[in-house]
Design a protein around this motif. Structure first.
Motif, PDB file in Angstrom:
ATOM      1  N   ALA A   1       0.824  -1.212   0.000  1.00 24.40           N
ATOM      2  CA  ALA A   1       0.000   0.000   0.000  1.00 24.40           C
ATOM      3  C   ALA A   1       0.854   1.257   0.000  1.00 24.40           C
ATOM      4  O   ALA A   1       2.028   1.242   0.378  1.00 24.40           O
ATOM      5  N   ILE A   2       0.215   2.343  -0.423  1.00 24.50           N
ATOM      6  CA  ILE A   2       0.743   3.693  -0.277  1.00 24.50           C
ATOM      7  C   ILE A   2      -0.085   4.395   0.794  1.00 24.50           C
ATOM      8  O   ILE A   2      -1.322   4.349   0.760  1.00 24.50           O
TER       9      ILE A   2
ATOM     10  N   THR B   1      -5.795  11.301   6.401  1.00 24.64           N
ATOM     11  CA  THR B   1      -4.935  10.272   5.826  1.00 24.64           C
ATOM     12  C   THR B   1      -5.645   9.567   4.676  1.00 24.64           C
ATOM     13  O   THR B   1      -6.874   9.475   4.643  1.00 24.64           O
ATOM     14  N   VAL B   2      -4.849   9.065   3.743  1.00 25.16           N
ATOM     15  CA  VAL B   2      -5.347   8.281   2.607  1.00 25.16           C
ATOM     16  C   VAL B   2      -4.496   7.030   2.498  1.00 25.16           C
ATOM     17  O   VAL B   2      -3.259   7.093   2.604  1.00 25.16           O
ATOM     18  N   CYS B   3      -5.144   5.889   2.303  1.00 21.23           N
ATOM     19  CA  CYS B   3      -4.434   4.643   2.043  1.00 21.23           C
ATOM     20  C   CYS B   3      -4.899   4.091   0.710  1.00 21.23           C
ATOM     21  O   CYS B   3      -6.103   3.974   0.459  1.00 21.23           O
ATOM     22  N   ILE B   4      -3.940   3.761  -0.160  1.00 19.90           N
ATOM     23  CA  ILE B   4      -4.223   3.189  -1.478  1.00 19.90           C
ATOM     24  C   ILE B   4      -3.524   1.840  -1.511  1.00 19.90           C
ATOM     25  O   ILE B   4      -2.297   1.765  -1.532  1.00 19.90           O
ATOM     26  N   GLY B   5      -4.302   0.755  -1.488  1.00 20.94           N
ATOM     27  CA  GLY B   5      -3.708  -0.553  -1.294  1.00 20.94           C
ATOM     28  C   GLY B   5      -4.051  -1.576  -2.345  1.00 20.94           C
ATOM     29  O   GLY B   5      -5.191  -1.673  -2.797  1.00 20.94           O
TER      30      GLY B   5
ATOM     31  N   TYR C   1      -1.814  -2.481   6.004  1.00 21.32           N
ATOM     32  CA  TYR C   1      -1.752  -2.371   7.462  1.00 21.32           C
ATOM     33  C   TYR C   1      -3.149  -2.222   8.066  1.00 21.32           C
ATOM     34  O   TYR C   1      -3.335  -1.550   9.066  1.00 21.32           O
ATOM     35  N   GLY C   2      -4.125  -2.860   7.438  1.00 21.17           N
ATOM     36  CA  GLY C   2      -5.480  -2.874   7.967  1.00 21.17           C
ATOM     37  C   GLY C   2      -6.369  -1.742   7.515  1.00 21.17           C
ATOM     38  O   GLY C   2      -7.561  -1.745   7.799  1.00 21.17           O
ATOM     39  N   GLN C   3      -5.828  -0.787   6.770  1.00 23.52           N
ATOM     40  CA  GLN C   3      -6.614   0.382   6.386  1.00 23.52           C
ATOM     41  C   GLN C   3      -7.468   0.140   5.141  1.00 23.52           C
ATOM     42  O   GLN C   3      -8.410   0.879   4.882  1.00 23.52           O
ATOM     43  N   VAL C   4      -7.133  -0.885   4.349  1.00 15.87           N
ATOM     44  CA  VAL C   4      -7.969  -1.295   3.211  1.00 15.87           C
ATOM     45  C   VAL C   4      -8.161  -2.812   3.324  1.00 15.87           C
ATOM     46  O   VAL C   4      -7.648  -3.581   2.518  1.00 15.87           O
ATOM     47  N   PRO C   5      -8.899  -3.275   4.331  1.00 17.28           N
ATOM     48  CA  PRO C   5      -8.965  -4.700   4.650  1.00 17.28           C
ATOM     49  C   PRO C   5      -9.609  -5.569   3.587  1.00 17.28           C
ATOM     50  O   PRO C   5      -9.449  -6.795   3.619  1.00 17.28           O
ATOM     51  N   SER C   6     -10.331  -4.973   2.627  1.00 17.96           N
ATOM     52  CA  SER C   6     -10.982  -5.764   1.580  1.00 17.96           C
ATOM     53  C   SER C   6     -10.133  -5.906   0.320  1.00 17.96           C
ATOM     54  O   SER C   6     -10.537  -6.590  -0.631  1.00 17.96           O
ATOM     55  N   ALA C   7      -8.963  -5.285   0.302  1.00 19.59           N
ATOM     56  CA  ALA C   7      -8.110  -5.340  -0.897  1.00 19.59           C
ATOM     57  C   ALA C   7      -7.500  -6.726  -1.051  1.00 19.59           C
ATOM     58  O   ALA C   7      -7.130  -7.374  -0.074  1.00 19.59           O
ATOM     59  N   VAL C   8      -7.403  -7.185  -2.306  1.00 23.43           N
ATOM     60  CA  VAL C   8      -6.741  -8.452  -2.613  1.00 23.43           C
ATOM     61  C   VAL C   8      -5.729  -8.199  -3.728  1.00 23.43           C
ATOM     62  O   VAL C   8      -6.037  -7.521  -4.714  1.00 23.43           O
ATOM     63  N   PRO C   9      -4.508  -8.719  -3.605  1.00 21.49           N
ATOM     64  CA  PRO C   9      -3.438  -8.371  -4.546  1.00 21.49           C
ATOM     65  C   PRO C   9      -3.398  -9.226  -5.800  1.00 21.49           C
ATOM     66  O   PRO C   9      -2.324  -9.536  -6.311  1.00 21.49           O
ATOM     67  N   TYR C  10      -4.578  -9.573  -6.337  1.00 20.50           N
ATOM     68  CA  TYR C  10      -4.595 -10.376  -7.564  1.00 20.50           C
ATOM     69  C   TYR C  10      -5.838 -10.117  -8.412  1.00 20.50           C
ATOM     70  O   TYR C  10      -6.094 -10.835  -9.364  1.00 20.50           O
ATOM     71  N   ASN C  11      -6.618  -9.105  -8.072  1.00 19.17           N
ATOM     72  CA  ASN C  11      -7.843  -8.841  -8.840  1.00 19.17           C
ATOM     73  C   ASN C  11      -7.716  -7.668  -9.801  1.00 19.17           C
ATOM     74  O   ASN C  11      -8.680  -7.303 -10.480  1.00 19.17           O
ATOM     75  N   GLY C  12      -6.541  -7.043  -9.865  1.00 20.85           N
ATOM     76  CA  GLY C  12      -6.343  -5.940 -10.796  1.00 20.85           C
ATOM     77  C   GLY C  12      -6.952  -4.624 -10.357  1.00 20.85           C
ATOM     78  O   GLY C  12      -7.111  -3.716 -11.178  1.00 20.85           O
TER      79      GLY C  12
ATOM     80  N   VAL D   1     -14.554   7.274   7.438  1.00 24.51           N
ATOM     81  CA  VAL D   1     -13.793   6.599   6.384  1.00 24.51           C
ATOM     82  C   VAL D   1     -14.661   6.483   5.131  1.00 24.51           C
ATOM     83  O   VAL D   1     -15.781   5.974   5.183  1.00 24.51           O
ATOM     84  N   HIS D   2     -14.134   6.954   4.001  1.00 25.35           N
ATOM     85  CA  HIS D   2     -14.829   6.869   2.723  1.00 25.35           C
ATOM     86  C   HIS D   2     -14.047   5.910   1.819  1.00 25.35           C
ATOM     87  O   HIS D   2     -12.943   6.248   1.381  1.00 25.35           O
ATOM     88  N   PRO D   3     -14.597   4.723   1.523  1.00 24.31           N
ATOM     89  CA  PRO D   3     -13.874   3.736   0.720  1.00 24.31           C
ATOM     90  C   PRO D   3     -14.180   3.853  -0.777  1.00 24.31           C
ATOM     91  O   PRO D   3     -15.282   4.253  -1.183  1.00 24.31           O
ATOM     92  N   TYR D   4     -13.208   3.469  -1.584  1.00 21.92           N
ATOM     93  CA  TYR D   4     -13.345   3.444  -3.041  1.00 21.92           C
ATOM     94  C   TYR D   4     -12.627   2.208  -3.574  1.00 21.92           C
ATOM     95  O   TYR D   4     -11.735   1.670  -2.922  1.00 21.92           O
ATOM     96  N   ARG D   5     -13.003   1.796  -4.778  1.00 17.49           N
ATOM     97  CA  ARG D   5     -12.262   0.768  -5.515  1.00 17.49           C
ATOM     98  C   ARG D   5     -12.037   1.283  -6.928  1.00 17.49           C
ATOM     99  O   ARG D   5     -12.965   1.749  -7.587  1.00 17.49           O
ATOM    100  N   THR D   6     -10.797   1.209  -7.382  1.00 20.19           N
ATOM    101  CA  THR D   6     -10.428   1.842  -8.643  1.00 20.19           C
ATOM    102  C   THR D   6      -9.184   1.182  -9.218  1.00 20.19           C
ATOM    103  O   THR D   6      -8.565   0.323  -8.568  1.00 20.19           O
ATOM    104  N   GLN D   7      -8.823   1.567 -10.422  1.00 24.05           N
ATOM    105  CA  GLN D   7      -7.560   1.126 -11.021  1.00 24.05           C
ATOM    106  C   GLN D   7      -6.581   2.277 -11.177  1.00 24.05           C
ATOM    107  O   GLN D   7      -5.440   2.057 -11.581  1.00 24.05           O
ATOM    108  N   HIS D   8      -7.022   3.463 -10.819  1.00 30.50           N
ATOM    109  CA  HIS D   8      -6.147   4.624 -11.005  1.00 30.50           C
ATOM    110  C   HIS D   8      -6.519   5.721 -10.015  1.00 30.50           C
ATOM    111  O   HIS D   8      -7.700   6.041  -9.840  1.00 30.50           O
ATOM    112  N   VAL D   9      -5.526   6.264  -9.369  1.00 30.92           N
ATOM    113  CA  VAL D   9      -5.705   7.390  -8.458  1.00 30.92           C
ATOM    114  C   VAL D   9      -4.700   8.462  -8.841  1.00 30.92           C
ATOM    115  O   VAL D   9      -3.517   8.172  -9.053  1.00 30.92           O
TER     116      VAL D   9
END
Length: 308
Positions: free
Chosen positions: A151-152, A209-213, A218-229, A262-270
């Motif tokens: 993550a960033i 703060t912003v977390c892009i994962g 570190y728990g800030q984007v707990p639904s992220a998976v590193p294989y779905n693009g 907390v405002h969540p998003y899902r994207t391919q580009h930030v």
């Protein structure tokens, strides 16, 4: 180095983590020898050398590169591999023997902290293609790319990562380390004037703060998976003191997305157009503040060795 296709290229840093690292490396080496592992190993010579050494191993045709270290060393290694001249980067298998302080990415995959189990995992584990995050920026002289696996963090998240790692060195226990990090930052609910662009939406305001994962960050984007693009993003606005305490507890429990600030998003580009006076870290490595940042994802760009 005499390289064969089966040989591992092992990178270790005896100065990383705790004082036990040198002793632990000796134990790891003896166990690999007992398992008849064919390997060449190189020693990190300080900050930045892991990246250089990983690039050298990739350029010399090693198809299994093993990192003995934590998130920071892993970040250096992925940057060395991705910036190398190796023609088949996606076929390089990355192995991890968790070591040092922060092992969030290894923990995501349930990799054992026991070095014997970690070595056996690399010997017998399965290969999985995973995503690699990208961060493009201009340093005032040239355009650069920095890669990440976890993550960033921008703003307080970067500060928490830094202070938590420092607390882990002293306290050792992760939940207690988060708590001690909170105590040290409890009066530092600093806001940053930010301007982000996510899915075509412009997000402006005073943001803590912003977390892009790609992974759980570190728990800030707990639904992220590193294989779905995809990248998961958490934008966290200023909480009240009581909300900050409850937010820390929800972070430890993996429920941070349920917090009302907390405002969540899902994207391919930030695109991060502005983040005034905010620190930025990639997988625990602090990035010099250069905005704008273009953050994206490379789908299945490298192979990771994971437990069966």
């Amino acid at each position: 180095m005499t390289k064969s296709p089966e040989k591992w290229g092992v990178i270790y840093n005896p100065k990383a983590g705790t004082r036990k690292v040198q002793k632990r490396w000796k134990e790891i080496k003896e166990y690999m020898d007992s398992r008849n592992v064919a390997y060449d190993y190189v020693q990190s010579e300080g900050f930045g050398s892991v990246e250089r050494l990983a690039g050298i191993l990739a350029n010399n045709g090693y198809h299994t590169i093993v990192i003995v270290g934590g998130d920071g060393a892993l970040n250096d290694a992925i940057n060395g591999i991705m910036n190398s001249d190796a023609p088949d980067k996606e076929n390089i298998s990355l192995g991890i023997i968790p070591n040092g302080i922060g092992n969030d990415f290894a923990n995501y995959w349930d990799m054992s902290d026991d070095y014997k189990e970690a070595v056996d995992c690399i010997i017998h584990g399965r290969r999985r293609r995973i995503d690699v995050g990208t961060c493009y920026y201009y340093d005032g002289q040239k355009h650069l790319t920095r890669y990440f696996l976890n993550a960033i963090n921008i703003g307080l998240g970067a500060r928490i990562v830094k202070v938590t790692d420092q607390c882990k060195r002293f306290w050792g226990v992760k939940p207690l380390s988060y708590f001690m990090a909170l105590l040290s930052l409890i009066f530092e609910r600093k806001l940053h004037r930010m301007h982000l662009k996510i899915n075509g939406e412009h997000i402006r305001g005073r943001i803590m703060t912003v977390c892009i994962g790609s992974a759980r960050g570190y728990g800030q984007v707990p639904s992220a998976v590193p294989y779905n693009g995809w990248l998961d993003v958490s934008v966290i606005y200023r909480p009240e003191l009581r909300q900050l305490l409850s937010g820390l507890w929800m972070l430890i429990q993996g429920r941070i997305l349920n917090h009302k600030v907390v405002h969540p998003y899902r994207t391919q580009h930030v695109k991060v157009l502005r983040a005034q006076n905010a620190e930025v870290d990639l997988d625990g490595r602090i990035l010099d503040r250069h905005f704008p940042l273009e953050i994206g994802i490379l789908h299945e760009a490298i192979t990771l060795i994971i437990p069966e």
